[in-house]
Design an enzyme around this catalytic site. Sequence first.
Site, PDB file in Angstrom:
ATOM      1  N   HIS A 123      61.588  59.429  64.732  1.00 30.03           N
ATOM      2  CA  HIS A 123      60.111  59.671  64.723  1.00 30.03           C
ATOM      3  C   HIS A 123      60.325  60.692  63.551  1.00 30.03           C
ATOM      4  CE1 HIS A 123      60.536  60.986  69.044  1.00 30.03           C
ATOM      5  NE2 HIS A 123      59.559  61.460  69.093  1.00 30.03           N
ATOM      6  N   ASN A 154      69.732  59.296  62.332  1.00 33.93           N
ATOM      7  CA  ASN A 154      68.360  60.025  63.143  1.00 33.93           C
ATOM      8  C   ASN A 154      69.132  60.941  64.191  1.00 33.93           C
ATOM      9  OD1 ASN A 154      66.360  60.583  64.955  1.00 33.93           O
ATOM     10  ND2 ASN A 154      67.379  59.092  66.522  1.00 33.93           N
ATOM     11  N   ASP A 253      60.957  64.816  41.988  1.00 32.57           N
ATOM     12  CA  ASP A 253      60.602  64.160  41.109  1.00 32.57           C
ATOM     13  C   ASP A 253      61.530  62.688  40.925  1.00 32.57           C
ATOM     14  OD1 ASP A 253      59.138  65.516  39.186  1.00 32.57           O
ATOM     15  OD2 ASP A 253      60.443  65.827  38.163  1.00 32.57           O
ATOM     16  N   GLU A 256      59.753  60.699  43.552  1.00 32.20           N
ATOM     17  CA  GLU A 256      58.195  60.219  43.600  1.00 32.20           C
ATOM     18  C   GLU A 256      58.430  59.222  42.422  1.00 32.20           C
ATOM     19  OE1 GLU A 256      56.391  63.632  41.017  1.00 32.20           O
ATOM     20  OE2 GLU A 256      55.567  64.115  43.251  1.00 32.20           O
ATOM     21  N   ASP A 262      52.566  60.978  44.584  1.00 31.73           N
ATOM     22  CA  ASP A 262      52.579  62.401  43.937  1.00 31.73           C
ATOM     23  C   ASP A 262      52.887  63.228  44.910  1.00 31.73           C
ATOM     24  OD1 ASP A 262      52.879  64.506  42.351  1.00 31.73           O
ATOM     25  OD2 ASP A 262      50.090  64.038  41.194  1.00 31.73           O
ATOM     26  N   GLN A 272      54.123  72.404  39.929  1.00 33.69           N
ATOM     27  CA  GLN A 272      54.623  71.561  40.191  1.00 33.69           C
ATOM     28  C   GLN A 272      55.953  71.274  39.603  1.00 33.69           C
ATOM     29  OE1 GLN A 272      52.648  67.104  41.564  1.00 33.69           O
ATOM     30  NE2 GLN A 272      50.381  69.062  41.594  1.00 33.69           N
ATOM     31  N   GLU A 276      59.340  70.841  41.504  1.00 33.65           N
ATOM     32  CA  GLU A 276      59.851  68.899  41.850  1.00 33.65           C
ATOM     33  C   GLU A 276      61.385  69.102  40.699  1.00 33.65           C
ATOM     34  OE1 GLU A 276      55.967  67.305  40.795  1.00 33.65           O
ATOM     35  OE2 GLU A 276      55.447  68.002  42.808  1.00 33.65           O
TER      36      GLU A 276
HETATM   37 MN    MN Z   1      65.029  61.945  65.238  1.00 34.71          MN
HETATM   38 MN    MN Z   2      54.251  66.089  41.873  1.00 32.10          MN
END
Ligand code: MN
Ligand code: MN
Length: 285
Positions: A123, A154, A253, A256, A262, A272, A276
């Site tokens: 999930h 998991n 960061d 990203e 972003d 941010q 970040e």
């Molecule tokens: Mn899971």
């Molecule tokens: Mn960002």
Amino acid sequence: MKLRPALLAVFLLGNALFTACSSEDENPQPTPSPNSEHLALGNPSGATGEVSNATNYLLLKPQYALSYHRDRGTPNWVSWHLSNDWLGTAARQDNFAPDNALPTGWYRVTSSSYSGSGFDRGHNCPSADRTATVADNSATFLMTNMIPQAPRNNQQTWANLEDYCRTLVKAGNELYIIMGQYGKGGVGSNGAASTLDNGRLTVPKRIWKVIVVLPEGANDATRVTASTRVIAVDTPNDDALNTAWGSYRTSVDAIEAATGYDLLSAVSESAQQAVEGRVDTGATQ
Ligand code: MN
Ligand code: MN
């Protein structure tokens, strides 16, 4: 009928306002970010609901929002708001099912697409984060909410992190969680694999999550400041990984840079920049 100048002015002004309002209603302006509580902090990849956008296709559900990649057979990312309102007593439904919300003609991953692969149907938005109603819990079992996830990742590393998130909610916080993956090739309980289901599903190499922790309140995007706790993790999709999620903490960061997204784009640039670049050092349970 004869109107005095003042009344005439009021009449004309009212008429002009009425015209402006009604023409606005007839031609609503497109909103840059879809109106979903799950995207209150942004739409990381600028996903849209156009069928031509097959590798970054936006699916909005009451329970979560996601960007779907038709050719990988998985979401790129899933984003959801977690507060006490989403937690209740509904039982785990375990009703894995293809997602009929996908456009006609797209391959729909089925509940048996992962069978015998050595990877779990992992999930993104967890079952235990959606227990207010049976319908909410069922929605988490749609195959568009799943990725091929190494069982130890998991069932241990990720499960521990998911439990910790709900602990934070029970302590009076609300969270914005974005989970995603990138790269190709993982190591499950049957060894290494790059694809499943005759190539229709890509096994990711890395699995990440970003968690924004806010005390319960309103106007959430505006409440994210330089001092807000943001937890970012990036884990290998490899059954040999460490079960302690804290050892995989990184910066937003870095995620990203790895994904090209972003994240938290609805948060002010200054906030941010502060949150970040940081790696979380807070409690892990
Ligand atoms: Mn899971
Ligand atoms: Mn960002």
